[in-house]
Motif scaffolding. Structure first.
Motif, PDB file in Angstrom:
ATOM      1  N   ILE A  32       4.420  -1.998 -27.924  1.00  0.00           N
ATOM      2  CA  ILE A  32       4.317  -3.446 -28.054  1.00  0.00           C
ATOM      3  C   ILE A  32       5.306  -4.050 -27.068  1.00  0.00           C
ATOM      4  CG2 ILE A  32       4.602  -5.411 -29.605  1.00  0.00           C
ATOM      5  CD1 ILE A  32       4.140  -3.391 -31.933  1.00  0.00           C
ATOM      6  N   LEU A  33       4.834  -5.014 -26.279  1.00  0.00           N
ATOM      7  CA  LEU A  33       5.735  -5.670 -25.348  1.00  0.00           C
ATOM      8  C   LEU A  33       5.475  -7.161 -25.327  1.00  0.00           C
ATOM      9  CD1 LEU A  33       4.520  -5.282 -21.743  1.00  0.00           C
ATOM     10  CD2 LEU A  33       3.455  -3.933 -23.510  1.00  0.00           C
ATOM     11  N   LYS A  34       6.500  -7.903 -24.941  1.00  0.00           N
ATOM     12  CA  LYS A  34       6.371  -9.344 -24.751  1.00  0.00           C
ATOM     13  C   LYS A  34       6.281  -9.578 -23.249  1.00  0.00           C
ATOM     14  CE  LYS A  34       8.733 -10.616 -28.989  1.00  0.00           C
ATOM     15  NZ  LYS A  34       7.627 -11.003 -29.774  1.00  0.00           N
ATOM     16  N   ILE A  35       5.242 -10.338 -22.831  1.00  0.00           N
ATOM     17  CA  ILE A  35       4.940 -10.490 -21.404  1.00  0.00           C
ATOM     18  C   ILE A  35       4.366 -11.882 -21.151  1.00  0.00           C
ATOM     19  CG2 ILE A  35       2.591  -9.557 -21.529  1.00  0.00           C
ATOM     20  CD1 ILE A  35       5.013  -8.285 -18.983  1.00  0.00           C
ATOM     21  N   ASN A  36       4.526 -12.370 -19.930  1.00  0.00           N
ATOM     22  CA  ASN A  36       3.952 -13.661 -19.549  1.00  0.00           C
ATOM     23  C   ASN A  36       2.453 -13.556 -19.363  1.00  0.00           C
ATOM     24  OD1 ASN A  36       6.180 -15.430 -19.435  1.00  0.00           O
ATOM     25  ND2 ASN A  36       6.818 -14.544 -17.502  1.00  0.00           N
ATOM     26  N   ALA A  37       1.748 -14.588 -19.818  1.00  0.00           N
ATOM     27  CA  ALA A  37       0.302 -14.683 -19.625  1.00  0.00           C
ATOM     28  C   ALA A  37      -0.052 -16.158 -19.537  1.00  0.00           C
ATOM     29  CB  ALA A  37      -0.448 -14.040 -20.781  1.00  0.00           C
ATOM     30  N   GLU A  38      -1.150 -16.432 -18.858  1.00  0.00           N
ATOM     31  CA  GLU A  38      -1.728 -17.772 -18.903  1.00  0.00           C
ATOM     32  C   GLU A  38      -2.670 -17.757 -20.108  1.00  0.00           C
ATOM     33  OE1 GLU A  38      -1.241 -20.523 -16.834  1.00  0.00           O
ATOM     34  OE2 GLU A  38       0.425 -19.345 -16.040  1.00  0.00           O
ATOM     35  N   LEU A  63       2.183   6.592 -22.427  1.00  0.00           N
ATOM     36  CA  LEU A  63       1.958   6.852 -23.849  1.00  0.00           C
ATOM     37  C   LEU A  63       1.076   8.075 -24.049  1.00  0.00           C
ATOM     38  CD1 LEU A  63       1.358   3.205 -25.090  1.00  0.00           C
ATOM     39  CD2 LEU A  63       3.327   4.649 -25.647  1.00  0.00           C
ATOM     40  N   THR A  64       0.023   8.194 -23.251  1.00  0.00           N
ATOM     41  CA  THR A  64      -0.890   9.335 -23.370  1.00  0.00           C
ATOM     42  C   THR A  64      -0.148  10.647 -23.106  1.00  0.00           C
ATOM     43  OG1 THR A  64      -2.771   7.967 -22.745  1.00  0.00           O
ATOM     44  CG2 THR A  64      -3.031  10.347 -22.483  1.00  0.00           C
ATOM     45  N   ARG A  65       0.755  10.620 -22.121  1.00  0.00           N
ATOM     46  CA  ARG A  65       1.531  11.825 -21.762  1.00  0.00           C
ATOM     47  C   ARG A  65       2.739  12.038 -22.672  1.00  0.00           C
ATOM     48  NH1 ARG A  65       1.590   9.285 -16.763  1.00  0.00           N
ATOM     49  NH2 ARG A  65       3.860   9.255 -16.868  1.00  0.00           N
ATOM     50  N   ARG A  66       2.971  11.108 -23.584  1.00  0.00           N
ATOM     51  CA  ARG A  66       4.152  11.128 -24.461  1.00  0.00           C
ATOM     52  C   ARG A  66       5.443  11.072 -23.668  1.00  0.00           C
ATOM     53  NH1 ARG A  66       3.552  11.709 -29.664  1.00  0.00           N
ATOM     54  NH2 ARG A  66       5.616  12.608 -29.942  1.00  0.00           N
ATOM     55  N   ASP A  67       5.409  10.420 -22.506  1.00  0.00           N
ATOM     56  CA  ASP A  67       6.596  10.174 -21.693  1.00  0.00           C
ATOM     57  C   ASP A  67       7.189   8.860 -22.180  1.00  0.00           C
ATOM     58  OD1 ASP A  67       8.515   9.526 -19.842  1.00  0.00           O
ATOM     59  OD2 ASP A  67       7.142   9.457 -18.124  1.00  0.00           O
ATOM     60  N   LEU A  68       8.183   8.947 -23.046  1.00  0.00           N
ATOM     61  CA  LEU A  68       8.706   7.764 -23.705  1.00  0.00           C
ATOM     62  C   LEU A  68       9.989   7.247 -23.065  1.00  0.00           C
ATOM     63  CD1 LEU A  68       7.947   8.789 -27.400  1.00  0.00           C
ATOM     64  CD2 LEU A  68       6.505   7.556 -25.772  1.00  0.00           C
ATOM     65  N   THR A  69      10.307   7.721 -21.841  1.00  0.00           N
ATOM     66  CA  THR A  69      11.467   7.182 -21.141  1.00  0.00           C
ATOM     67  C   THR A  69      11.219   5.709 -20.840  1.00  0.00           C
ATOM     68  OG1 THR A  69      10.565   7.964 -19.043  1.00  0.00           O
ATOM     69  CG2 THR A  69      12.185   9.374 -20.105  1.00  0.00           C
ATOM     70  N   GLY A  70      12.224   4.891 -21.122  1.00  0.00           N
ATOM     71  CA  GLY A  70      12.092   3.456 -20.931  1.00  0.00           C
ATOM     72  C   GLY A  70      11.532   2.738 -22.145  1.00  0.00           C
TER      73      GLY A  70
END
Length: 97
Positions: A32-38, A63-70
């Motif tokens: 889940i992220l907060k991001i700018n959108a029109e 996410l698919t690769r389960r690379d959760l760095t960041g």
């Protein structure tokens, strides 16, 4: 970041830049992220800049690769068991009034 639309391409409504919550899925994982959108003030359609759409794809791939760095953990997510769910929504018998 200028979008190519002055009005909503779906309904023609007015667009306003807002910070929105976006849910992305990759494999069995969710971010889940907060991001700018029109955002259309009439129909709610969200328009994202091209670089934001590319970012969504990068996050889905991580996410698919389960690379959760960041990524920061924000608890656990659960899927409701279908059998349990079906038992909870069984119709009640009709009662005489």
């Amino acid at each position: 970041m200028m979008l190519p639309f002055e009005k909503c391409p779906v309904c023609g409504g007015e667009l306003k830049n807002k910070i929105v919550e976006k849910i992305l899925h990759g494999g069995n994982n969710t971010a889940i992220l907060k991001i700018n959108a029109e955002v259309c003030l009439h129909c709610g359609e969200r328009l994202y800049a091209e670089e934001i759409v590319r970012l969504f794809e990068k996050i889905r791939n991580k996410l698919t690769r389960r690379d959760l760095t960041g990524f920061d953990s924000s608890g656990q997510a659960f899927t409701v068991d279908n059998e349990w769910l079906n038992n909870q929504i069984q119709p009640t018998s009709n009662r005489d009034c």
